[in-house]
Design an enzyme around this catalytic site. Structure first.
Site, PDB file in Angstrom:
ATOM      1  N   GLU A  99       0.837  -1.221   0.000  1.00 37.84           N
ATOM      2  CA  GLU A  99       0.000   0.000   0.000  1.00 37.84           C
ATOM      3  C   GLU A  99       0.861   1.255   0.000  1.00 37.84           C
ATOM      4  O   GLU A  99       0.491   2.274  -0.592  1.00 37.84           O
ATOM      5  CB  GLU A  99      -0.966  -0.041   1.193  1.00 37.84           C
ATOM      6  CG  GLU A  99      -2.099  -1.029   0.936  1.00 37.84           C
ATOM      7  CD  GLU A  99      -2.539  -1.815   2.150  1.00 37.84           C
ATOM      8  OE1 GLU A  99      -2.368  -1.338   3.282  1.00 37.84           O
ATOM      9  OE2 GLU A  99      -3.053  -2.944   1.971  1.00 37.84           O
ATOM     10  N   GLU A 169       4.837 -10.489  -0.297  1.00 45.69           N
ATOM     11  CA  GLU A 169       3.404 -10.198  -0.316  1.00 45.69           C
ATOM     12  C   GLU A 169       2.981  -9.881  -1.751  1.00 45.69           C
ATOM     13  O   GLU A 169       3.104  -8.733  -2.197  1.00 45.69           O
ATOM     14  CB  GLU A 169       3.111  -8.982   0.569  1.00 45.69           C
ATOM     15  CG  GLU A 169       3.457  -9.187   2.016  1.00 45.69           C
ATOM     16  CD  GLU A 169       2.586  -8.303   2.900  1.00 45.69           C
ATOM     17  OE1 GLU A 169       1.864  -8.861   3.742  1.00 45.69           O
ATOM     18  OE2 GLU A 169       2.606  -7.074   2.734  1.00 45.69           O
ATOM     19  N   GLY A 175      -5.481  -8.335   0.760  1.00 49.29           N
ATOM     20  CA  GLY A 175      -6.827  -7.820   1.006  1.00 49.29           C
ATOM     21  C   GLY A 175      -7.848  -8.257  -0.032  1.00 49.29           C
ATOM     22  O   GLY A 175      -8.936  -7.697  -0.112  1.00 49.29           O
ATOM     23  N   SER A 214      -3.884 -12.236   2.261  1.00 43.66           N
ATOM     24  CA  SER A 214      -5.113 -12.973   2.565  1.00 43.66           C
ATOM     25  C   SER A 214      -4.870 -14.258   3.350  1.00 43.66           C
ATOM     26  O   SER A 214      -5.599 -15.241   3.183  1.00 43.66           O
ATOM     27  CB  SER A 214      -5.913 -13.249   1.285  1.00 43.66           C
ATOM     28  OG  SER A 214      -6.318 -12.025   0.696  1.00 43.66           O
TER      29      SER A 214
HETATM   30  C1  PEP Z   1      -0.955  -6.872   4.626  1.00 39.54           C
HETATM   31  O1  PEP Z   1      -1.514  -5.795   4.752  1.00 39.54           O
HETATM   32  O2  PEP Z   1       0.278  -6.955   4.774  1.00 39.54           O
HETATM   33  C2  PEP Z   1      -1.759  -8.058   4.290  1.00 39.54           C
HETATM   34  C3  PEP Z   1      -1.144  -9.197   4.056  1.00 39.54           C
HETATM   35  O3  PEP Z   1      -3.113  -7.872   4.260  1.00 39.54           O
HETATM   36  P1  PEP Z   1      -4.237  -9.050   4.129  1.00 39.54           P
HETATM   37  O4  PEP Z   1      -3.839 -10.128   5.097  1.00 39.54           O
HETATM   38  O5  PEP Z   1      -5.505  -8.374   4.488  1.00 39.54           O
HETATM   39  O6  PEP Z   1      -4.184  -9.545   2.727  1.00 39.54           O
END
Ligand code: PEP
Length: 250
Positions: A99, A169, A175, A214
């Protein structure tokens, strides 16, 4: 020494101090100290003090911030330095979260300066790397992850690289409810592990490489047991104390 798996909660811009107190009351009842894992909370900076207060009897639970500025101080309205964050009790900082990169336009060079600033302040950077969906579809996952990893670590000495944490990630999984298959995550983690060894040698063999995207109570066990996965960085599913306690107990 094999490092303990790391379970990290990224609350993003959720939970006021009051919410955090309520959360921690429930969570601490459901999560008894476990010496075989490390638990880290990344609350919003303004909520950090409330979480810090709630865990003062629980030295097994650690704190981080979601972002820092790389300068020591100055005219940077709205920012917080690494030193301020450290003083407030944060031992870790997320750097290059998807983000930050894709909503706030954070560049690789900034992740480099933030990792260096974190190290200077005695904090551990958690460098987040990951490809966008279109990059994955073009077969560029490894190239993107390696570019981000090399940039984030470019001004760190090998010993510092050896003591940091990396989080893979995939942007398309954050998300969205879409999780990487454990074997796909493993394959990217192996690429990261090889590159860490090339950058800083043997000392990186146990560097935790977390998976994020997620993760939840239903898929945490499969992800955490995948080869090369050294922990989880969790957003949405860390916002409910029961769900988060279930994940952390995995
Ligand atoms: C994150 O914000 O690092 C993340 C992994 O979010 P989520 O688990 O909601 O996908």
């Amino acid at each position: 020494m094999i490092r303990k798996p790391v379970f990290a909660a990224n609350w993003k811009m959720n939970h006021t101090s009051r919410d955090a107190k309520t959360f921690m009351r429930t969570f601490l009842m459901q999560y008894a100290r476990r010496p075989d894992r490390t638990v880290v909370f990344f609350p919003p900076a303004l909520t950090l003090a409330a979480v810090s207060d709630a865990i003062k009897e629980r030295q097994d639970i650690l704190l981080g911030v979601q972002n820092i500025h790389w300068e020591l101080k100055g005219a940077f309205t709205g920012e917080q330095s690494a030193e301020m964050s450290r003083e407030a009790g944060a031992a870790f900082v997320l750097v290059g979260h998807s983000e930050r990169r894709h909503v706030f336009g954070e560049k690789d060079e900034e992740t480099q300066k933030k990792c260096a600033a974190a190290n200077r302040a005695g904090m551990t950077p958690v460098l987040c790397v990951g490809e966008k969906l279109e990059e994955r579809e073009r077969g560029e996952t490894d190239a993107v992850v390696l570019r981000q990893l090399r940039a984030g670590t470019a001004s760190l000495d090998p010993a510092t690289i050896g003591s940091m944490i990396i989080a893979y990630e995939p942007v398309w999984a954050i998300g969205t409810g879409k999780t990487a298959q454990p074997e796909d995550a493993s394959a990217v983690h192996a690429v990261i592990r090889r590159e860490l060894a090339a950058l800083a040698g043997e000392r990186t063999k146990d560097t935790p490489i977390l998976y994020g995207g997620s993760a939840n109570a239903g898929n945490a066990a499969a992800l955490i047991n995948a080869a090369n996965v050294g922990g989880l960085l969790v957003g949405g599913a860390s916002l409910e104390p029961e769900a988060w306690a279930t994940i952390v107990r995995t």
